[in-house]
Motif scaffolding. Structure first.
Motif, PDB file in Angstrom:
ATOM      1  N   TRP A  43      31.099 -40.098  10.494  1.00 42.10           N
ATOM      2  CA  TRP A  43      30.453 -40.242  11.789  1.00 42.10           C
ATOM      3  C   TRP A  43      29.566 -39.064  12.141  1.00 42.10           C
ATOM      4  O   TRP A  43      28.521 -39.236  12.783  1.00 42.10           O
ATOM      5  CB  TRP A  43      31.515 -40.458  12.872  1.00 42.10           C
ATOM      6  CG  TRP A  43      32.474 -41.553  12.550  1.00 42.10           C
ATOM      7  CD1 TRP A  43      33.815 -41.433  12.301  1.00 42.10           C
ATOM      8  CD2 TRP A  43      32.182 -42.962  12.406  1.00 42.10           C
ATOM      9  NE1 TRP A  43      34.374 -42.658  12.029  1.00 42.10           N
ATOM     10  CE2 TRP A  43      33.392 -43.625  12.090  1.00 42.10           C
ATOM     11  CE3 TRP A  43      31.022 -43.720  12.523  1.00 42.10           C
ATOM     12  CZ2 TRP A  43      33.486 -44.997  11.879  1.00 42.10           C
ATOM     13  CZ3 TRP A  43      31.092 -45.099  12.312  1.00 42.10           C
ATOM     14  CH2 TRP A  43      32.315 -45.716  12.002  1.00 42.10           C
ATOM     15  N   HIS A  44      29.960 -37.873  11.709  1.00 46.20           N
ATOM     16  CA  HIS A  44      29.142 -36.693  11.987  1.00 46.20           C
ATOM     17  C   HIS A  44      27.777 -36.823  11.306  1.00 46.20           C
ATOM     18  O   HIS A  44      26.733 -36.568  11.929  1.00 46.20           O
ATOM     19  CB  HIS A  44      29.855 -35.426  11.517  1.00 46.20           C
ATOM     20  CG  HIS A  44      29.170 -34.158  11.939  1.00 46.20           C
ATOM     21  ND1 HIS A  44      28.110 -33.618  11.239  1.00 46.20           N
ATOM     22  CD2 HIS A  44      29.374 -33.329  13.006  1.00 46.20           C
ATOM     23  CE1 HIS A  44      27.701 -32.516  11.837  1.00 46.20           C
ATOM     24  NE2 HIS A  44      28.447 -32.318  12.923  1.00 46.20           N
ATOM     25  N   SER A  45      27.773 -37.225  10.049  1.00 47.22           N
ATOM     26  CA  SER A  45      26.498 -37.410   9.348  1.00 47.22           C
ATOM     27  C   SER A  45      25.699 -38.554   9.948  1.00 47.22           C
ATOM     28  O   SER A  45      24.480 -38.467  10.126  1.00 47.22           O
ATOM     29  CB  SER A  45      26.741 -37.674   7.857  1.00 47.22           C
ATOM     30  OG  SER A  45      27.280 -36.533   7.223  1.00 47.22           O
ATOM     31  N   LEU A  46      26.394 -39.657  10.263  1.00 45.70           N
ATOM     32  CA  LEU A  46      25.728 -40.849  10.764  1.00 45.70           C
ATOM     33  C   LEU A  46      25.036 -40.602  12.097  1.00 45.70           C
ATOM     34  O   LEU A  46      23.883 -41.024  12.291  1.00 45.70           O
ATOM     35  CB  LEU A  46      26.755 -41.980  10.915  1.00 45.70           C
ATOM     36  CG  LEU A  46      26.231 -43.316  11.432  1.00 45.70           C
ATOM     37  CD1 LEU A  46      25.255 -43.936  10.440  1.00 45.70           C
ATOM     38  CD2 LEU A  46      27.389 -44.275  11.708  1.00 45.70           C
ATOM     39  N   PHE A  47      25.712 -39.922  13.004  1.00 47.56           N
ATOM     40  CA  PHE A  47      25.207 -39.829  14.369  1.00 47.56           C
ATOM     41  C   PHE A  47      24.643 -38.461  14.758  1.00 47.56           C
ATOM     42  O   PHE A  47      23.953 -38.353  15.768  1.00 47.56           O
ATOM     43  CB  PHE A  47      26.310 -40.195  15.356  1.00 47.56           C
ATOM     44  CG  PHE A  47      26.718 -41.644  15.308  1.00 47.56           C
ATOM     45  CD1 PHE A  47      25.782 -42.649  15.498  1.00 47.56           C
ATOM     46  CD2 PHE A  47      28.033 -42.003  15.065  1.00 47.56           C
ATOM     47  CE1 PHE A  47      26.142 -43.984  15.458  1.00 47.56           C
ATOM     48  CE2 PHE A  47      28.404 -43.347  15.028  1.00 47.56           C
ATOM     49  CZ  PHE A  47      27.457 -44.335  15.227  1.00 47.56           C
ATOM     50  N   ILE A  48      24.946 -37.439  13.975  1.00 51.20           N
ATOM     51  CA  ILE A  48      24.500 -36.094  14.344  1.00 51.20           C
ATOM     52  C   ILE A  48      23.555 -35.526  13.285  1.00 51.20           C
ATOM     53  O   ILE A  48      22.378 -35.277  13.560  1.00 51.20           O
ATOM     54  CB  ILE A  48      25.714 -35.168  14.580  1.00 51.20           C
ATOM     55  CG1 ILE A  48      26.586 -35.738  15.716  1.00 51.20           C
ATOM     56  CG2 ILE A  48      25.249 -33.751  14.930  1.00 51.20           C
ATOM     57  CD1 ILE A  48      27.878 -34.988  15.954  1.00 51.20           C
ATOM     58  N   THR A  49      24.059 -35.350  12.052  1.00 48.85           N
ATOM     59  CA  THR A  49      23.218 -34.776  11.000  1.00 48.85           C
ATOM     60  C   THR A  49      21.954 -35.605  10.781  1.00 48.85           C
ATOM     61  O   THR A  49      20.842 -35.058  10.691  1.00 48.85           O
ATOM     62  CB  THR A  49      24.005 -34.676   9.680  1.00 48.85           C
ATOM     63  OG1 THR A  49      25.199 -33.916   9.894  1.00 48.85           O
ATOM     64  CG2 THR A  49      23.158 -34.017   8.602  1.00 48.85           C
ATOM     65  N   HIS A  50      22.113 -36.907  10.670  1.00 51.76           N
ATOM     66  CA  HIS A  50      20.974 -37.794  10.396  1.00 51.76           C
ATOM     67  C   HIS A  50      20.491 -38.522  11.652  1.00 51.76           C
ATOM     68  O   HIS A  50      19.900 -39.601  11.562  1.00 51.76           O
ATOM     69  CB  HIS A  50      21.362 -38.820   9.330  1.00 51.76           C
ATOM     70  CG  HIS A  50      21.754 -38.224   8.019  1.00 51.76           C
ATOM     71  ND1 HIS A  50      20.982 -37.296   7.347  1.00 51.76           N
ATOM     72  CD2 HIS A  50      22.854 -38.429   7.228  1.00 51.76           C
ATOM     73  CE1 HIS A  50      21.570 -36.950   6.220  1.00 51.76           C
ATOM     74  NE2 HIS A  50      22.705 -37.627   6.124  1.00 51.76           N
ATOM     75  N   ARG A  51      20.711 -37.941  12.802  1.00 46.83           N
ATOM     76  CA  ARG A  51      20.395 -38.633  14.048  1.00 46.83           C
ATOM     77  C   ARG A  51      18.920 -39.052  14.127  1.00 46.83           C
ATOM     78  O   ARG A  51      18.598 -40.139  14.608  1.00 46.83           O
ATOM     79  CB  ARG A  51      20.750 -37.728  15.230  1.00 46.83           C
ATOM     80  CG  ARG A  51      20.794 -38.452  16.586  1.00 46.83           C
ATOM     81  CD  ARG A  51      21.324 -37.529  17.670  1.00 46.83           C
ATOM     82  NE  ARG A  51      21.499 -38.190  18.957  1.00 46.83           N
ATOM     83  CZ  ARG A  51      22.570 -38.877  19.324  1.00 46.83           C
ATOM     84  NH1 ARG A  51      23.577 -39.007  18.473  1.00 46.83           N
ATOM     85  NH2 ARG A  51      22.639 -39.452  20.516  1.00 46.83           N
ATOM     86  N   ALA A  52      18.036 -38.201  13.646  1.00 40.97           N
ATOM     87  CA  ALA A  52      16.604 -38.512  13.727  1.00 40.97           C
ATOM     88  C   ALA A  52      16.247 -39.756  12.917  1.00 40.97           C
ATOM     89  O   ALA A  52      15.271 -40.447  13.235  1.00 40.97           O
ATOM     90  CB  ALA A  52      15.781 -37.314  13.244  1.00 40.97           C
ATOM     91  N   LEU A  53      17.029 -40.072  11.882  1.00 38.91           N
ATOM     92  CA  LEU A  53      16.725 -41.240  11.045  1.00 38.91           C
ATOM     93  C   LEU A  53      16.922 -42.556  11.790  1.00 38.91           C
ATOM     94  O   LEU A  53      16.403 -43.591  11.364  1.00 38.91           O
ATOM     95  CB  LEU A  53      17.584 -41.222   9.779  1.00 38.91           C
ATOM     96  CG  LEU A  53      17.235 -40.173   8.724  1.00 38.91           C
ATOM     97  CD1 LEU A  53      18.196 -40.293   7.526  1.00 38.91           C
ATOM     98  CD2 LEU A  53      15.795 -40.311   8.269  1.00 38.91           C
TER      99      LEU A  53
END
Length: 251
Positions: A149-159
């Motif tokens: 979830w961290h990658s999905l919604f925070i790290t890659h948020r701009a995607l």
């Protein structure tokens, strides 16, 4: 004395991001129902569909709902938001709804109605009630599958600006009339870019099969976590709730 117009449908906020694909026909149907028109009549009047909507009493006692639709092309319809969204799904995704009905009818013909649905009918029901379609850059899909979830919604948020998520399941849409953080969609990967709902509908209908659905090709997604869909997720502590954003299950 007839029912008040407000008795059939709750108030719907059509400005919600997840209702954009449903707004145009939905507002027209809701307006007709609000004026006192029966839901099945309002659905029939607004936009063509591959079925004709009929009162719930049209369904004979003892006949399976899906089999009746396949046999008659009539869709029994109850008053209320659940069948309201089901009707809109028949309008916006006619090919997908027809394919789901064909697959359900074939399963019923082969195995009959049993207390346990079996993997294919179970997956068909989950799809019909709770599916959403996601077209997204690969890092987002990989993170969703991994429940990272961290990658999905925070790290890659701009995607997420390059992604498109369209809700399909009518029970899912109904639940979101009262948005709650735990509401979760069963996401089905849509490979092509979604240039239109009609193109997406054709692609999904062609992609669906009993064999594919038996593998339960879904990924859970708490939809209010989608950037831009809910103001509270601008504060990243929103995603710290492990009862909603659950870690992957260990094998």
């Amino acid at each position: 004395m007839g029912k008040a117009p407000e008795a059939h449908l709750p108030r719907i906020d059509w400005d919600r991001p997840w209702l954009q694909a449903w707004r145009e026909p939905g507002q027209r149907v809701a307006c007709a129902v609000g004026a006192g028109v029966a839901l099945h009549q309002a659905l029939n009047a607004v936009q063509p569909a591959p079925v004709c909507f009929a009162p719930q009493c049209s369904l004979p006692s003892g006949e399976a709902y899906e089999s009746f639709i396949a046999r008659t092309r009539l869709c029994p319809t109850r008053e209320g938001s659940h069948d309201f969204f089901n009707g809109l799904c028949w309008m916006r995704f006619p090919q997908t709804k027809c394919k789901l009905n064909q697959l359900q009818d074939a399963e019923i013909a082969a195995a009959g109605i049993a207390p346990v649905r079996g993997p294919v009918r179970d997956a068909l029901t989950v799809f019909d009630e709770n599916a959403a379609f996601l077209s997204a850059p690969q890092p987002l899909w990989d993170a969703l599958i991994a429940r990272d979830w961290h990658s999905l919604f925070i790290t890659h948020r701009a995607l997420w600006q390059e992604a498109q998520l369209v809700l399909f399941g009518h029970a899912l849409l109904e639940k979101l009339l009262q948005p709650r953080k735990p509401i979760t969609a069963h996401v089905y990967l849509a490979q092509p870019a979604m240039t239109s709902i009609a193109e997406l509908d054709a692609w999904v209908a062609a992609d669906l099969s009993a064999a594919r659905l038996a593998t339960k090709p879904f990924a859970p997604l708490p939809v209010l976590g989608v950037p831009g869909w809910w103001p509270e997720n601008e504060n990243f502590s929103f995603y710290d709730d492990s009862l909603v954003f659950r870690p992957p299950q260990l094998s």
